[in-house]
Scaffold this active site. Structure first.
Site, PDB file in Angstrom:
ATOM      1  N   TRP A 153      -1.255   7.153   4.275  1.00 44.81           N
ATOM      2  CA  TRP A 153      -0.727   6.237   5.655  1.00 44.81           C
ATOM      3  C   TRP A 153       0.274   5.413   5.373  1.00 44.81           C
ATOM      4  CZ3 TRP A 153       0.364   6.586  10.049  1.00 44.81           C
ATOM      5  CH2 TRP A 153       0.309   5.690  11.225  1.00 44.81           C
ATOM      6  N   GLY A 191      -0.714   4.868  -0.207  1.00 41.24           N
ATOM      7  CA  GLY A 191      -1.518   5.979   0.138  1.00 41.24           C
ATOM      8  C   GLY A 191      -0.628   6.756   1.191  1.00 41.24           C
ATOM      9  N   LYS A 239     -14.504   3.710  16.117  1.00 36.62           N
ATOM     10  CA  LYS A 239     -14.424   5.165  16.132  1.00 36.62           C
ATOM     11  C   LYS A 239     -14.875   5.983  15.020  1.00 36.62           C
ATOM     12  CE  LYS A 239     -10.829   6.201  13.535  1.00 36.62           C
ATOM     13  NZ  LYS A 239      -9.487   5.527  13.488  1.00 36.62           N
ATOM     14  N   GLY A 259       0.873  -1.190   0.026  1.00 35.34           N
ATOM     15  CA  GLY A 259       0.055   0.140  -0.148  1.00 35.34           C
ATOM     16  C   GLY A 259       1.050   1.220   0.136  1.00 35.34           C
TER      17      GLY A 259
END
Lengths: 359, 359
Positions: free
Chosen positions: A15, A13, A206, A11
């Protein structure tokens, strides 16, 4: 060299790129870790060039984390199997939507001794009508253990090197120590707990609560009522874990993945921001996602839908009045102002979990 | 008439006046409560008129809560004994500094069957080198039981009738029901717990943590680091109650007086605001109190000092690195940036209280 621990980040992205800054730096610090960190990058053309080429030549993810330098030992690779096949540690940081496809691509192509860690703060829907944790999906598909990393980690601030805490959930203390070495930095303080499921569930739930906080902001209901949403939301998070993940620990809610991540998202997250806009503009989330997020799906309404699907199937919607009201507001079945009713009707008594390990 | 419960509100600042709006309205709703609610007002001259006369003629506390109408059954009285002598319930909402003087004035002049409730979110210093709870002072001096009311209750929002939750700590279930009737309103949701000390301690300790949050804001350290301060602050609040108030309940931290009040103050309270200014301007708190609060003492640095006085006397400063660092920053012994060290050096392990009743 062959004995050194190889890390692959799956990944790229914002983050994934921010965490690659920390992991890349740590890889060069520890003798037992191979300097070279591979990063699987979903190939795309940016300014007429391949993103992998741009990353490998400029050491900057110009598309998803512009303005920040990646360590030069982080190598972007467009083929997931090339990136991951020799890795000992697979760091998953992709949208939850693609996790099964990536697992299918990796099946039989990775080291059988590899271990995974998921940084994905979302759920997937399960076929039995419930929800599926991303770490469970990875373990089920790839037959390898999967830890998680969750916390109050707004990406921009992590990339800027500002101080934060985070939580690693890892069942095996031996891997836990290695993972701590890989992720900990002076300004990225890692606590390791063995309560993997609750850590991951906190990270996803959350999102729901922060929509409620955004609705309150949109209605100008003030900070007291927002604090009430956060408090009741925390109670429902605990009840959810107690109900569906017995044997989890109450202490996990006091880690960064719990109360800290919840607070941050309720004040500065994109769920809060779009939920406020949802109330102020009256536009549906699909439209706001186009306008404000370039078409990316907002995790809050999505997670609220998944969780409601589960609560309805298990016939326990009434035990989660806040989660239920937030979902119904997201899909237009309730007015935002009706969120107050879920707070007023909430049980006066503090919830006492019966299946959690106490603090 | 004589059998009806008479209520006296001792104090007429903004919080006293806001709560008088609710209590006054409730007094007319319940048959068993006397409509007439007395409010002891420290007499002062405002615009050439006595404040009590202004309140009794305009039903507005023009000095401390302008723009809000008090119910006409709330009667301002400048003599504390006149206001309180026939009351069955004494609502204390005065600066902690004056509590002993007021108790001295009331000694022997109130009904021996009266009960008190304190809305004062501060401590006093005790002669044994520790801290003294206001409810303990009231009980000790007046020989009557004292409950407390604490929660995420920013005064302006309460006065505007915006929704919030609050917590009443009351040892006697019979009084608890009466107190709930007196304070609960559609948008002021009361939970009653029997854990009085922890309820009160939460209300005061949050001042310290919110200074830490303000320091982070002043340094632009971001929302992740602020969430870390709040999380570690909550841990130290739990440790403090566990250490000094054994037999308290963990559940109290999940009430509005706990996590909710903490959050609100860390984002919008005056401790946060002045602590941010403390870092940005480099001015001492005494100067900022003059400039920004008209000379009123800010509760955060004051409470941090009281608590540190206790921690030092009991030789446990090292168990409370965040509280200790915040105090030392307030008095100029540490630089604000050194707050990060207290977070970095904090134990990795979640604190497990040994003397609290578990959730």
């Amino acid at each position: 060299m062959a004995d050194k621990i190889q890390i692959c980040i799956i990944g790229s992205g914002s983050w994934g790129s921010a965490i690659a800054m920390i992991v890349g730096a740590n890889a060069t610090k520890f003798d037992e870790i191979d300097d070279r960190v591979t990063m699987f990058v979903f190939e795309e053309i940016v300014n007429g060039k391949r993103l992998t080429d741009l990353i490998n030549s400029t050491h900057e993810n110009v598309k998803y984390l512009p303005g920040h330098q990646l360590p030069s030992n982080v190598v972007a690779i467009p083929d997931i199997v090339d990136a991951a096949s020799t890795a000992d540690i697979l760091v998953f940081v992709v949208p939850s939507l693609y996790i099964k496809n990536f697992c299918a691509s990796l099946l039989g192509k990775i080291k059988p001794t590899a271990v995974a860690i998921s940084l994905i703060k979302e759920f997937d829907k399960a076929e039995d009508g419930g929800i599926d944790l991303i770490s469970h999906i990875i373990t089920r598909h790839l037959k390898i253990p999967c830890s998680v990393l969750m916390g109050a980690n707004m990406v921009d601030e992590v990339a800027e090197g500002k101080f934060c805490e985070t939580t690693i959930g890892c069942r095996d203390i031996k891997y836990g120590k290695v993972l701590k070495n890989i992720f900990q930095a002076e300004n990225f303080r890692v606590s390791v707990v063995d309560d993997v499921d609750a850590t991951e569930v906190c990270g996803a739930l959350k999102h729901i609560v922060s929509c409620g906080a955004g609705f309150m902001d949109g209605m100008n209901y003030g900070d007291n009522s927002k604090a009430a949403v956060i408090r009741v939301g925390l109670m429902e998070m605990i009840r959810f874990v107690d109900t569906f993940y017995p044997g989890s620990k109450l202490g996990t809610f006091f880690e960064s993945c719990g109360v800290a991540d919840l607070i941050t998202n309720c004040f500065v997250g994109k769920n809060r921001r779009l939920s406020e806009a949802f109330v102020r503009t009256g536009k549906p989330f699909s439209e706001l996602e186009q306008e404000m997020l370039g078409g990316v799906t907002l995790p809050g309404p999505f997670t609220a839908g998944e969780v409601n699907h589960m609560l309805r199937n298990k016939n326990v919607e009434d035990k989660f009045p806040l989660f239920t009201a937030i979902h119904k507001i997201c899909i237009g079945e309730l007015k935002p102002s009706e969120l107050l009713e879920s707070l007023r009707s909430h049980s006066d008594d503090i919830y006492h979990p019966s299946q959690l390990i106490p603090l």
